[in-house]
Motif scaffolding. Structure first.
Motif, PDB file in Angstrom:
ATOM      1  N   ASN A  99      -1.801   6.975  -8.189  1.00 30.51           N
ATOM      2  CA  ASN A  99      -2.526   7.444  -7.099  1.00 30.51           C
ATOM      3  C   ASN A  99      -2.660   8.743  -6.283  1.00 30.51           C
ATOM      4  O   ASN A  99      -3.045   8.714  -5.022  1.00 30.51           O
TER       5      ASN A  99
ATOM      6  N   ASN B 182       0.713  -1.387   0.068  1.00 30.37           N
ATOM      7  CA  ASN B 182      -0.022   0.169  -0.060  1.00 30.37           C
ATOM      8  C   ASN B 182       0.836   1.437   0.093  1.00 30.37           C
ATOM      9  O   ASN B 182       0.618   2.145  -0.691  1.00 30.37           O
ATOM     10  N   ILE B 183       1.777   1.346   0.818  1.00 34.64           N
ATOM     11  CA  ILE B 183       2.661   2.318   0.700  1.00 34.64           C
ATOM     12  C   ILE B 183       3.429   2.635  -0.583  1.00 34.64           C
ATOM     13  O   ILE B 183       3.632   3.901  -1.036  1.00 34.64           O
ATOM     14  N   PHE B 184       4.026   1.457  -0.932  1.00 34.09           N
ATOM     15  CA  PHE B 184       4.545   1.798  -2.557  1.00 34.09           C
ATOM     16  C   PHE B 184       3.518   2.074  -3.304  1.00 34.09           C
ATOM     17  O   PHE B 184       3.803   3.236  -4.258  1.00 34.09           O
ATOM     18  N   ALA B 185       2.145   1.810  -3.359  1.00 33.97           N
ATOM     19  CA  ALA B 185       1.209   2.122  -4.211  1.00 33.97           C
ATOM     20  C   ALA B 185       1.234   3.719  -4.240  1.00 33.97           C
ATOM     21  O   ALA B 185       0.876   4.382  -5.115  1.00 33.97           O
ATOM     22  N   ILE B 186       1.078   4.076  -3.012  1.00 36.97           N
ATOM     23  CA  ILE B 186       0.658   5.272  -2.750  1.00 36.97           C
ATOM     24  C   ILE B 186       1.957   6.412  -3.128  1.00 36.97           C
ATOM     25  O   ILE B 186       1.629   7.444  -3.534  1.00 36.97           O
ATOM     26  N   MET B 187       3.060   5.748  -3.417  1.00 37.84           N
ATOM     27  CA  MET B 187       4.095   6.451  -3.905  1.00 37.84           C
ATOM     28  C   MET B 187       4.157   6.621  -5.544  1.00 37.84           C
ATOM     29  O   MET B 187       4.968   7.420  -6.062  1.00 37.84           O
TER      30      MET B 187
END
Lengths: 466, 466, 466, 466
Positions: free
Chosen positions: A65, A56-61
């Motif tokens: 997103n 999730n953290i990586f996706a937000i980066m």
């Protein structure tokens, strides 16, 4: 959740509980710190929650997103289906850039981090499996195409050469990857020593001399293979390649799981020429088909492959690998390898008992520690009697109907044209093996229960069949 | 991901990309800050990634997800199935403690935060729907059981009383919740005014006098109902309850979606006695069945209900609500309510055209702005002729076969015993309505397309049937 | 996929492959056939794919997933959030109807099937755990509220009675569920026999005589409890209840995992009166908090509870249970129980060694085979010296900081008012136990690794503390 | 669920409900029948439940999900991580076999069906977008690598040739894919006509004559490009290729979304030589990066590409596409294309207003209906004054900081070596464009809100910058 927000939590529930909870969040940060700084398999595998949290953290980066983002490019990673979004953990930019397959993407910091980290984790896994290499590239194509990429790169470095010397191994992809690169394979026939089918080094040298080293792109040797074929003698081939100054690519499709092969390759690396080694990600690390590892000690060469790849690529095989490495951890990975070795011994013991009962024998191929061959010499194959000939193929059919997958029955009687080349007795890796046989593999992830069931079903199928 | 780890990321990929990416992570923290500090629906709904990220953070705050945790209690939220884990977002401790349904749990800070926040979000949603209340409790039981909890609490405060005065509404649960609490319902028959079936306040007062206020636990009035029944006149009932010092509970099952009902309840709260209002979470907020809201202005009383609840409870209905509130946001929530009002008008217009064609009429019940009744007076119901009588029930059956769900055909001829009480013409909310009819509801989430299809199917079914 | 569609598949890929594949689909149908016809735990647990496939089928059977459905009711199970949809496997109608918590829903055939099947599976699980009962109800509320539902039902059958006789057990919910039902608890003080705290049957009989059987709703006994309290003697209490013709409810919160308790309850059922037994779903079957089982041999009575419940309810606890039962299978379930018994012995052995070292002892409570008490008699508690007194509470704090959850330190010095009743030394189940102690539980799912870590941390914390 | 099992359901819940429910299951079978027989996009998109149901069925058809399977091969698709399993919908065998990328796999009937069906759906999508082609191959590599595969195949058919004629387009991948195939690019410089940068057909012919048709593998033309570059004139190039009997590959990366390009390509197909067209799956169908479509009318040639691919490949890009096609349906797909056309007009109108205000102009490139260029002639670029020069690059930076992604600022002053070739003013597709400019694209999925925000941010950034 930052300190400020944790403080706000303390205004909602008891501060004491928030404190303990924030310890748990900090513990995750510590795990991530280790991962980001050491870039190795975590000692113990992460649980699924931790993995999803990190994803999730990586996706937000990734920019797709970003909240209130305006995307006026032609590729903004808009994803139509919620199911597709979810299964890709909201990431869509793939990996790589036009310049380099492993370049970071300005629009996708998170995806880029995953790609980079997975590379490090894969290197660590290879290290744990005793591979003495210092560079690695994960490509989102399977072994065959990865080999083609290697060959295309070598060809670009030696434009005048067009031949690939290839010790015979009867798996189509091994040959085809040469053709894909628009190169010409030269088959080096194997030789039979007792039960073993093995590399004929004399013919190899002879062919090099015949064709001339300058016309040869490389030798393409193979390690992981079905018994009674044993792994090519990488050490010796490497020496020959060094001597003649020819490139050497090793097709090590599913050999990472096997220590003996690692030793053989290390010997090649140390004493001769081994430029590139290629392994499957699915066959060695229990992920879906789709990725391969290209590795070795020639950093520059591996960088060239990475730079040869044109444009972006699917991140899916890397993501599968990333999740799997985090989930396994070092202990899980080593345990799987240990289990495999034990299973191999167990499998052989089981088969020993059965072969004695039915007066067959395990083919004596100690240098192949993944695949096992069992002779089927008592099953009739009268060429003029189609029905009887079927005693062997019937065995295969019965096993298949009992949901036994992956065993191969070799009747030693098929000639076949593959990639324009005619092979005698295709499937047996040599022109004339002395007995029909069946092979089974003891691959990573195989369970004792499967071994037991196989033993049972094989005996039954064999007995009923005779 | 904390600053230290972001810095480590900068050693892996370009610092510039990490900087932008960390802005995105910070943006999430800002969203969470707003949520934790304002405790209101976010202006715009969160995307699914943001919601899952927040849920993962909360899950990590629960002790069952602590790494290397030792659980030597009898309830440690070990979850057997990975599917169950995933669908509960790795949380398992439920909500509440033995002392209080809304108490924070030492073992589950994250779950506790969700429970607390959802309460605030639900209060905000009620505020957006114009409810002038200041206390609210979400219970993980549906409307019926929530009403029983209210009644049990009121009973505990007035132990000698045993009657509940209940203006007739022919939905079984409304009556049954009284029985569950071991109380005795006193039916207040409705009266018919033109097309409308409404509260008979005179009988209500008469019954209070008959039974004596001290023996009455409360009046249980109802707002959301099927036409031609209209919502109870909460303002007047509240005044009567105030006058006689009787508790007053309002069953507002699916009334939150309707402004008129809000006004009526606000009037009751302002001018008379309204102690507790109960609404369904699924019928008003588009979540699965399972939760209810108990709210009002008597903080102490609502606290007592919360403390009455024995032990822990399922967090599932609260979690569904939490996700939904975050996903809707303020703008989404208001849009849904606006759409419903427009659809109601659209639905009536559509039906107006059809009823004229078939010489029926829309029952004139302007005070009911959710449900619409359509007369079926031209369909034959000869009591001695079973076949013809079926013209009406056949209408229902045809619609059902066309996948029309939720319309109700009332033939006005069924007597029925419910909870030990015999009702004349059960289903019509009164002893003798002047025409058979069919009702439809314009509930939140209904689409124009469904209205169109209903109109079409109804006309066809009616016409073919006559 | 039906035959016709499989045939169409054969036009797309090799017929031979479709044939084998259809065998696999048929194998699933056979599994489902067994499930639907035998209604027992499957011998081997289903894999996640099979479970999701079955849930998909059931979801498609619910009307909210009908294609082109028109929903003109007030509750059509429209779900706003895709995340909520997914986590509820696209089902939203909950369970039950106004008439009955276990009634099938016309709008939700799939959900109804899950509810019915889960009941059968739970009955089978109880049978596997040696419970000799023939009726069961799963309620989507946790143990406390489930007990209240039982008491409310019994109260409705004996309206003039208002007392519940309750052998003291210092867990708040056990007492509070009586209050929730607006009944009056009569505490039956325990007695101490050597190390054991147990039921005082003489006082029980005496109280019955004092209050009069007609005024008593029931005896509420408890089986699963923290040492040195041992399970109530269900056999004897049942005989007493039979003799006096009083209802008897057993709070068997987490006792299903323990064979001894099953035997005790069976004895009660056989020789005396045991009307209703209540167990937690989360504590016995490793699901999230939220459900309870009510069971026994009085089918009519259990039906009455089911009919008492007003309206619909959350399906979430049932769905969690359904998935878990399918995933465990019979073999998994029995294995978990077997592991627990072995762990209990292992745990005791570990503690034996430590207690000898530190000159403490394991409290001798052989009849409690879940919870273990360890004396803390050498830790100082000088009432005038706050600091020293803390030696015991400090022990608890240290353990908590080491992520040891669920151990309870009892200093024997707290008086407390619970539900309006004052208890001496609340927490110790009796007025005056001879030593402070700490309890730990060996619950289902505990791992050997956790036991080892506890032993280590306990010894360290104790030693550093003295 | 088969008839027999549905009958068993009727013994558990009301037969009437099962009947309706089985209608819903049948409705799914009908949808699948249409899909399997017509092999077109469904008229209306499937809901997520239906898609997951179908994927689960296909997963069950793959051997790795067979119950009690014994896997003694080296690749049995054992998947270690539950997260990886789930995100791959339990499928792991990838696509293809050594012989052919689109060959069905004996071990993976379900995966094979998905691969085959996705091909048909993609063909249908192309048909809906007016492409008059009759063969198509989906490759699990992105556009660049897909182009390389095409070139490698063509090279194998014309082994003596080694040049690729390439009308200049300044996107690195377009050039690099030639290098990957070990071929030599010949740059055909563009020409400027008014605002437009376009193909110089005269130079193309001249180069063909210079090099000689026999030495040329193919012309690689490009359609989708950034303004002021317009799509290559495919019709004319096709005629030239036909005349000289040279292969012709069209890089149509993101052109499927644009009707004008379809017409241009159709013209080429009809009147000249267009052998292979390559498009990105992510840029046209809103899936993550990773796949490409290779299509045209030369079935044999496309089959050769498919057969060239060595070994298996990732199924991920195909699966994403399959889910997306089912989810979009025909109506969704056409709507997206319609929206894009409207957005393009809307975007231009918005920019018209702004450019007038700031005395800039929209570059007049009507033949490019995806990308729009806006002159930045008033922004200063004094080569000796770094600070002022930055007025343009600063504009880009400001926009980026406002989360505007994908706009490109072209200052016309960068020389750059790409793949060993030096380009003047790289990025502008020509040696000397008359003004600096900024480009934006109106791609599929762009929203009006994004356009509005861009317009606002652009104006602000421009104004503040001057």
């Amino acid at each position: 959740m930052n300190q400020q927000n944790l403080k706000l939590c303390s205004e909602i529930i008891d501060d004491k509980y928030v404190k303990i909870a924030s310890n748990s969040l900090n513990a995750k940060e510590k795990l991530f710190k280790l991962l980001l700084s050491q870039r190795q398999l975590p000692e113990e595998g992460f649980d699924d929650l931790t993995i999803e949290y990190l994803l999730n953290i990586f996706a937000i980066m990734d920019t797709n997103n970003f909240v209130n983002k305006v995307g006026v490019g032609e590729r903004e990673s808009r994803i139509f289906s919620a199911l597709v979004q979810k299964r890709n953990y909201y990431m869509g930019h793939g990996i790589g850039r036009s310049g380099d397959l492993i370049a970071s993407q300005p629009k996708a910091a998170g995806s880029s981090l995953i790609a980079k980290l997975t590379k490090h984790l894969a290197k660590d896994a290879l290290k744990l499996s005793n591979y003495q290499i210092n560079e690695l590239l994960i490509v989102p194509v399977a072994t065959g195409m990865a080999l083609s990429l290697c060959l295309l790169t070598l060809k670009s470095l030696k434009p005048q050469a067009k031949y690939v010397l290839w010790p015979r191994i009867d798996q189509k992809t091994c040959l085809k990857c040469i053709q894909t690169a628009n190169l010409i394979p030269i088959v080096i026939e194997t030789m039979i020593q007792d039960d073993v089918v093995t590399t004929n080094l004399d013919i190899l040298i002879q062919k090099i001399n015949e064709i001339g080293p300058d016309n040869i792109v490389c030798v393409l040797s193979t390690t992981s293979c079905f018994a009674p074929r044993i792994p090519d003698n990488i050490g010796e081939i490497a020496k020959i390649c060094k001597q003649f100054q020819i490139y050497h690519v090793v097709n090590n499709a599913y050999g990472i799981q096997c220590n003996k092969i690692a030793n053989s390759i290390n010997q090649g690396l140390a004493q001769g020429t081994v430029n590139l080694i290629v392994s499957s990600s699915d066959k060695n690390f229990m992920v879906p088909v789709g990725g391969a590892l290209i590795y070795g000690n020639d950093k520059k060469l591996i960088k060239q492959i990475s730079e040869l790849y044109p444009g972006r690529a699917s991140a899916a095989p890397i993501l599968d690998l990333f999740i799997t490495f985090l989930s396994m951890g070092r202990s899980g990975y080593l345990q799987l390898q240990k289990d495999r070795v034990e299973n191999y011994i167990y499998f052989k013991e089981k088969l020993q008992i059965i072969t004695q009962k039915i007066s067959e024998q395990i083919l004596n191929t100690p240098k192949n520690s993944i695949s096992i061959g069992i002779s089927l010499k008592n099953l009739k194959i009268d060429q003029n009697n189609q029905e009887e000939k079927n005693q062997i193929t019937k065995l295969g059919a019965i096993l298949y109907s009992k949901k036994v997958m992956g065993s191969r029955v070799i009747t030693n009687k098929k000639n076949k044209i593959v990639c324009g080349i005619e092979f005698k007795n295709y499937g047996s890796h040599c022109d004339n093996y002395f007995t029909p046989y069946i092979t089974v593999a003891c691959a990573i992830g195989l369970t004792k229960q499967e071994i037991d069931t196989f033993a049972q079903e094989f005996e039954k199928a064999y007995t009923q069949n005779t």
